[in-house]
Design a protein around this motif. Structure first.
Motif, mmCIF file in Angstrom:
data_model
loop_
_atom_site.group_PDB
_atom_site.id
_atom_site.type_symbol
_atom_site.label_atom_id
_atom_site.label_comp_id
_atom_site.label_asym_id
_atom_site.label_seq_id
_atom_site.Cartn_x
_atom_site.Cartn_y
_atom_site.Cartn_z
ATOM 1 N N ALA A 1 -15.987 -7.316 9.058
ATOM 2 C CA ALA A 1 -16.923 -7.866 10.042
ATOM 3 C C ALA A 1 -17.550 -6.824 10.952
ATOM 4 O O ALA A 1 -18.299 -7.185 11.853
ATOM 5 C CB ALA A 1 -16.203 -8.922 10.887
ATOM 6 N N ILE A 2 -17.255 -5.535 10.741
ATOM 7 C CA ILE A 2 -17.869 -4.517 11.591
ATOM 8 C C ILE A 2 -18.504 -3.437 10.722
ATOM 9 O O ILE A 2 -18.161 -3.284 9.538
ATOM 10 C CB ILE A 2 -16.851 -3.865 12.557
ATOM 11 C CG1 ILE A 2 -15.772 -3.092 11.788
ATOM 12 C CG2 ILE A 2 -16.238 -4.893 13.493
ATOM 13 C CD1 ILE A 2 -14.869 -2.236 12.675
ATOM 14 N N TYR B 1 -14.271 3.747 9.594
ATOM 15 C CA TYR B 1 -13.281 2.785 10.076
ATOM 16 C C TYR B 1 -13.168 1.579 9.146
ATOM 17 O O TYR B 1 -14.161 1.150 8.527
ATOM 18 C CB TYR B 1 -13.667 2.310 11.476
ATOM 19 C CG TYR B 1 -13.788 3.430 12.484
ATOM 20 C CD1 TYR B 1 -12.673 3.951 13.119
ATOM 21 C CD2 TYR B 1 -15.037 3.996 12.774
ATOM 22 C CE1 TYR B 1 -12.782 4.998 14.033
ATOM 23 C CE2 TYR B 1 -15.164 5.045 13.677
ATOM 24 C CZ TYR B 1 -14.028 5.538 14.301
ATOM 25 O OH TYR B 1 -14.141 6.568 15.198
ATOM 26 N N ALA B 2 -11.948 1.017 9.063
ATOM 27 C CA ALA B 2 -11.722 -0.204 8.282
ATOM 28 C C ALA B 2 -12.507 -1.351 8.913
ATOM 29 O O ALA B 2 -12.455 -1.561 10.122
ATOM 30 C CB ALA B 2 -10.233 -0.544 8.242
ATOM 31 N N VAL C 1 -5.694 7.689 5.031
ATOM 32 C CA VAL C 1 -4.747 6.621 4.652
ATOM 33 C C VAL C 1 -4.204 6.919 3.254
ATOM 34 O O VAL C 1 -4.713 7.788 2.547
ATOM 35 C CB VAL C 1 -5.427 5.226 4.664
ATOM 36 C CG1 VAL C 1 -5.752 4.782 6.081
ATOM 37 C CG2 VAL C 1 -6.678 5.227 3.786
ATOM 38 N N ARG C 2 -3.193 6.145 2.861
ATOM 39 C CA ARG C 2 -2.629 6.292 1.517
ATOM 40 C C ARG C 2 -2.489 4.899 0.887
ATOM 41 O O ARG C 2 -2.474 3.873 1.588
ATOM 42 C CB ARG C 2 -1.253 6.963 1.583
ATOM 43 C CG ARG C 2 -0.210 6.169 2.327
ATOM 44 C CD ARG C 2 1.103 6.931 2.458
ATOM 45 N NE ARG C 2 2.107 6.127 3.146
ATOM 46 C CZ ARG C 2 2.173 5.953 4.458
ATOM 47 N NH1 ARG C 2 1.278 6.545 5.253
ATOM 48 N NH2 ARG C 2 3.121 5.210 4.989
ATOM 49 N N LYS C 3 -2.370 4.857 -0.410
ATOM 50 C CA LYS C 3 -2.243 3.596 -1.134
ATOM 51 C C LYS C 3 -1.010 2.826 -0.662
ATOM 52 O O LYS C 3 0.060 3.406 -0.477
ATOM 53 C CB LYS C 3 -2.145 3.870 -2.640
ATOM 54 C CG LYS C 3 -2.086 2.618 -3.488
ATOM 55 C CD LYS C 3 -2.019 2.961 -4.971
ATOM 56 C CE LYS C 3 -1.931 1.685 -5.812
ATOM 57 N NZ LYS C 3 -1.858 1.983 -7.268
ATOM 58 N N GLY C 4 -1.166 1.526 -0.471
ATOM 59 C CA GLY C 4 -0.069 0.657 -0.020
ATOM 60 C C GLY C 4 0.009 0.506 1.475
ATOM 61 O O GLY C 4 0.745 -0.357 1.976
ATOM 62 N N ASP D 1 -9.268 0.629 12.349
ATOM 63 C CA ASP D 1 -8.421 1.799 12.100
ATOM 64 C C ASP D 1 -9.216 2.886 11.365
ATOM 65 O O ASP D 1 -10.049 2.597 10.482
ATOM 66 C CB ASP D 1 -7.204 1.415 11.244
ATOM 67 C CG ASP D 1 -6.143 0.665 12.033
ATOM 68 O OD1 ASP D 1 -6.301 0.554 13.264
ATOM 69 O OD2 ASP D 1 -5.171 0.195 11.417
ATOM 70 N N LEU D 2 -8.935 4.147 11.708
ATOM 71 C CA LEU D 2 -9.574 5.282 11.043
ATOM 72 C C LEU D 2 -8.993 5.439 9.639
ATOM 73 O O LEU D 2 -7.791 5.598 9.466
ATOM 74 C CB LEU D 2 -9.339 6.569 11.855
ATOM 75 C CG LEU D 2 -9.904 7.858 11.280
ATOM 76 C CD1 LEU D 2 -11.426 7.819 11.222
ATOM 77 C CD2 LEU D 2 -9.421 9.051 12.103
#
Length: 323
Positions: A171-172, A215-216, A256-259, A266-267
């Motif tokens: 949504a962002i 960002y997520a 970030v990493r998988k999982g 979040d960055l």
């Protein structure tokens, strides 16, 4: 001793004894007996309610207590029915309407009280009808309360899912507007920068310097953080649940990493030009249930109406994409 009565005889100028005939005596006796009987009957009819036996008084009190309790229970039932009816109205016309589920039919709310006489055991007693009516009303109310309780349990689950859905939906904008150079290309048919042929561009390109934070766009779980997908270079994919996946391509590096689980904002990485890319930018896609859809409809979280309108106009320009 019986009184002797006299009368004055005007012919002899003297008082003479009154002689009572036998028939008159009998009549007087009968009248006295009759008067006594009538008096006793009236006394029985009038005085009996006043002089009740202890047992009669106890039974009368019990009857009055039962009637009073019936009135109180009926009053409480009416109050509960009013409150329940209000909840049922809100349930059908507000809660279920909001969560887009069918209202509960009236026949379902009041089902299960036909056929077998479930109150037969209450028959044959004083005030049986009154007690059976109160019991039946309580049973109907209990059934309706149970149905409503199950409905509210369902509404709570729907609300929890709705809350999760609102947090999960992308949504962002994945790159802050103050960090953008420009919105280079939108979703749709665009000119391929390498072949110069018209090609379907499945996402949106945000031009920004290398190293700009990404960002997520919604809550979810990282399902890919690699460069093993043709053309995307270093990219991240987030599974948001409810059939939504967002994709962030051409990164310079990951954060970030998988999982890993992430929250909206979040960055997750930094802008780059890896893979099939002509210049530093973020290629951003949204997939819903396996189908790529236009991301332009998912920026209500951080854009004003004016900013959204400007982005929409820029995205509609059929120029050349950057990947």
């Amino acid at each position: 001793m019986a009184k002797v009565k006299y009368y004055y005889d005007s012919e002899t100028l003297s008082y003479q004894k009154i002689k009572t005939k036998k028939g008159q005596k009998i009549r007087r006796v009968l009248l006295s007996v009759l008067a006594a009987v009538i008096f006793m009957f009236l006394g029985f009819v009038v005085l009996t309610p006043v002089f009740e036996s202890p047992k009669e008084k106890e039974l009368k009190r019990e009857l009055e207590f039962v009637k009073l309790n019936e009135q109180l229970h009926n009053k409480k039932i009416k109050q509960l029915e009013t409150v329940l009816h209000d909840i049922q109205e809100r349930d059908n016309n507000i809660y279920r309407l909001y969560f887009e589920v069918n209202p509960i039919p009236e026949e379902q709310r009041k089902a299960g009280f036909g056929g077998v006489n479930r109150y037969k055991a209450l028959e044959g007693f004083d005030n049986s009808e009154m007690i059976a009516d109160v019991t039946k009303n309580m049973d109907i109310l209990s059934k309706q309360l149970y149905v409503q309780s199950k409905s509210l349990d369902e509404i709570v689950k729907l609300a929890e899912n709705k809350e999760k859905l609102l947090a999960a939906i992308p949504a962002i904008q994945p790159v802050k507007k103050e960090d953008l150079t420009r919105m280079a290309s939108g979703y749709g048919w665009r000119t391929d920068p390498f072949t110069k042929a018209r090609k379907k561009h499945w996402g949106m390109d945000f031009t920004a310097p290398t190293g700009t934070p990404i960002y997520a766009s919604g809550d979810g779980k990282i399902i890919r953080a690699d460069q093993n997908s043709s053309g995307y270079g270093k990219h991240v994919r987030i599974d948001h649940g409810f059939g939504y996946v967002s994709l962030y391509a051409h990164m310079s590096k990951y954060n970030v990493r998988k999982g890993q689980k992430v929250k909206r904002g979040d960055l997750i990485g930094f802008v780059g030009s890896t893979g099939r890319s002509q210049a530093p930018h973020l290629h951003y896609e949204i997939i819903k249930k396996g189908t790529k859809i236009n991301p332009i409809n998912f920026y209500y979280g951080n854009l004003s109406p004016k900013e959204f309108e400007a982005m929409q106009k820029a995205a509609e320009i059929e120029g050349q994409s950057l990947d």
